[in-house]
Write a protein that holds these residues in place. Structure first.
Motif, short mmCIF file in Angstrom:
data_model
loop_
_atom_site.label_atom_id
_atom_site.label_comp_id
_atom_site.label_asym_id
_atom_site.label_seq_id
_atom_site.Cartn_x
_atom_site.Cartn_y
_atom_site.Cartn_z
N PRO A 157 0.85 -1.19 0.00
CA PRO A 157 0.00 0.00 0.00
C PRO A 157 0.89 1.25 0.00
O PRO A 157 2.06 1.18 0.40
CB PRO A 157 -0.79 -0.12 1.31
N ILE A 158 0.34 2.36 -0.42
CA ILE A 158 1.12 3.60 -0.50
C ILE A 158 0.81 4.44 0.75
O ILE A 158 -0.29 4.94 0.92
CB ILE A 158 0.79 4.38 -1.78
N TYR A 159 1.80 4.55 1.63
CA TYR A 159 1.63 5.35 2.84
C TYR A 159 3.02 5.76 3.33
O TYR A 159 4.02 5.10 3.06
CB TYR A 159 0.87 4.57 3.92
N SER A 160 3.08 6.85 4.06
CA SER A 160 4.36 7.51 4.34
C SER A 160 5.32 6.67 5.17
O SER A 160 6.54 6.71 4.96
CB SER A 160 4.12 8.86 5.02
N ARG A 161 4.83 5.89 6.13
CA ARG A 161 5.73 5.16 7.02
C ARG A 161 6.58 4.14 6.26
O ARG A 161 7.67 3.78 6.70
CB ARG A 161 4.93 4.46 8.13
N PHE A 162 6.06 3.69 5.12
CA PHE A 162 6.79 2.69 4.34
C PHE A 162 8.12 3.25 3.82
O PHE A 162 9.05 2.50 3.55
CB PHE A 162 5.93 2.21 3.16
N PHE A 163 8.22 4.55 3.68
CA PHE A 163 9.43 5.16 3.13
C PHE A 163 10.56 5.26 4.17
O PHE A 163 11.73 5.40 3.80
CB PHE A 163 9.16 6.58 2.61
#
Length: 314
Positions: A157-163
Motif C-alpha cells: 500500500p502507499i503510505y508515508s511510514r513505508f518510506f
C-alpha cells in the motif's frame, strides 16, 4: 488440455515457491520462473529447505510434478527485457495461453539514502519496477486474448511510514503499486471489465529466505512470523473474485481474507503454533482517491502523436 496457465516470476523459493505450489494444487498449469536452476534429481533429501539456495525453479517443478500437478521451469533474468520476452514466448509456446501472471521477484536493501550505494539502488529498480513493467509489457497481448487475464503484484500500500529508513527500496516498490493503479485505469478505459491487476502485501511478517537472516540472529523473532500459505491463500481468493472487486486494489493478505472470505481465525498461519504474530502494517491505510474536478483538461496520448520527419540532406 490445460484449462488455465499461471506464470509465477520469482518462484524458486520462499513465498514464490508456495504460490506456485498452491496454484498447481488449484488446477493451474504453472510456469515456475526465476534465475536459479539445478539438477533437481540429485537433491537429497527432497524437498529441500524452501528458503535455501537448494530450492530452485527446477526443484519446485519437481515438487509440483510429484504432487500430481503440471509445471514447467523456465529461467529468466528480470533485469533483461529480452530474457523476459523469451520467458513469455516459451510459456505461450508450451501451453498456447496465459491467464495469470504473479510478479514476486524482488531485490531488497533497507538503509538510509546515504547508506545505499548507487549499484544497490539500480539493482532494486531493475528487478522491482523495471522487471514488473517488462513482464507486463510482454504478457499483456496474451492476457488480453481472452479479455479475462489477471495480474498479481507483490507490492505495498502507499503510505508515508513505508518510506522510513528504506527510501531507495520504496522508490521501486511503491512504483510497482503506482503501476497497479495506472494499469487498472487502463483496463477500465478500454472496457476490459473482466481483467484485473491487484497488489498484495503481508500484514505480518512471513517466513521466507529474507526473514531467515533475522531469525538466525534472534530466534525469538520467529514468534512474529506467519507461514507463506496466508499469501497464497489470499492470492487464490483474489483470482476467484470478480475483476471489479480487485482491479487496482492494494491489498493486505490478512485484511483481504477477513473482508472478502470471512476468515476470523488466523492461528493456522502462525509459523510457531500458539503464537500471535505482530501486525507490522497500519490498522488503517490512507484513501488515495480525491474529489475530481469536472474538467481535467485535454488528455494526451504520446503513442498517437504524429511526428513529422524531415528528409535528411545529402
Amino acid at each position: 488440455m490445460v484449462q488455465h496457465v499461471a506464470l509465477v516470476v520469482g518462484a524458486s523459493r520462499g513465498i514464490g515457491r508456495q504460490i506456485a505450489i498452491d496454484l498447481a494444487k488449484d488446477g493451474y498449469a504453472v510456469v515456475v520462473a526465476a534465475k536459479s536452476t539445478s539438477d533437481a534429481s540429485k537433491v537429497t533429501p527432497f524437498p529441500p529447505n524452501p528458503n535455501s539456495t537448494q530450492s530452485t525453479i527446477s526443484t519446485v517443478q519437481r515438487e509440483i510434478h510429484e504432487q500430481g500437478g503440471e509445471a514447467t521451469a523456465i529461467a529468466v533474468d528480470t533485469r533483461d527485457y529480452a530474457s523476459v520476452q523469451n520467458l513469455v514466448a516459451k510459456t505461450v509456446e508450451k501451453y498456447d495461453r496465459l491467464d495469470v501472471v504473479v510478479y514476486n521477484s524482488g531485490a531488497i536493501w533497507w538503509a538510509a539514502v546515504e547508506d545505499t550505494p548507487m549499484k544497490r539502488f539500480q539493482l532494486m529498480q531493475q528487478v522491482n519496477i523495471e522487471g514488473l513493467y517488462g513482464t507486463i509489457q510482454a504478457a499483456l497481448p496474451h492476457l488480453k486474448r481472452e479479455k479475462r487475464g489477471r495480474i498479481i503484484v507483490v507490492s505495498p500500500p502507499i503510505y508515508s511510514r513505508f518510506f522510513r529508513g528504506k527510501a531507495a527500496y520504496a522508490v521501486g516498490k511503491v512504483g510497482m503499486s503506482v503501476l497497479t493503479k495506472g494499469l487498472a485505469m487502463d483496463f477500465e478505459r478500454q472496457g476490459l471489465t473482466e481483467m484485473a491487476i491487484t497488489s498484495i502485501w503481508p500484514a505480518a511478517a512471513i517466513e521466507s529466505a529474507a526473514t531467515d537472516k533475522f531469525t538466525k540472529a534472534d530466534p525469538d523473532e520467529a514468534r512474529d512470523l506467519r507461514k507463506p500459505t496466508i499469501f497464497s491463500d489470499a492470492i487464490l481468493e483474489m483470482l476467484k473474485a470478480p475483476a471489479a472487486a480487485v482491479n487496482g486494489q492494494l491489498e493486505l493478505d490478512e485484511d483481504f481474507l477477513r473482508r472478502h472470505v470471512g476468515v476470523t481465525d488466523f492461528s493456522r498461519y502462525s509459523f510457531i503454533p500458539g503464537t500471535s504474530p505482530r501486525r507490522i502494517m497500519p490498522a488503517e491505510l490512507p484513501d488515495l482517491s480525491v474529489k475530481e474536478q469536472a474538467d481535467e483538461g485535454k488528455r494526451h496520448d504520446s503513442s498517437k502523436e504524429v511526428r513529422e520527419t524531415k528528409p535528411s540532406k545529402l
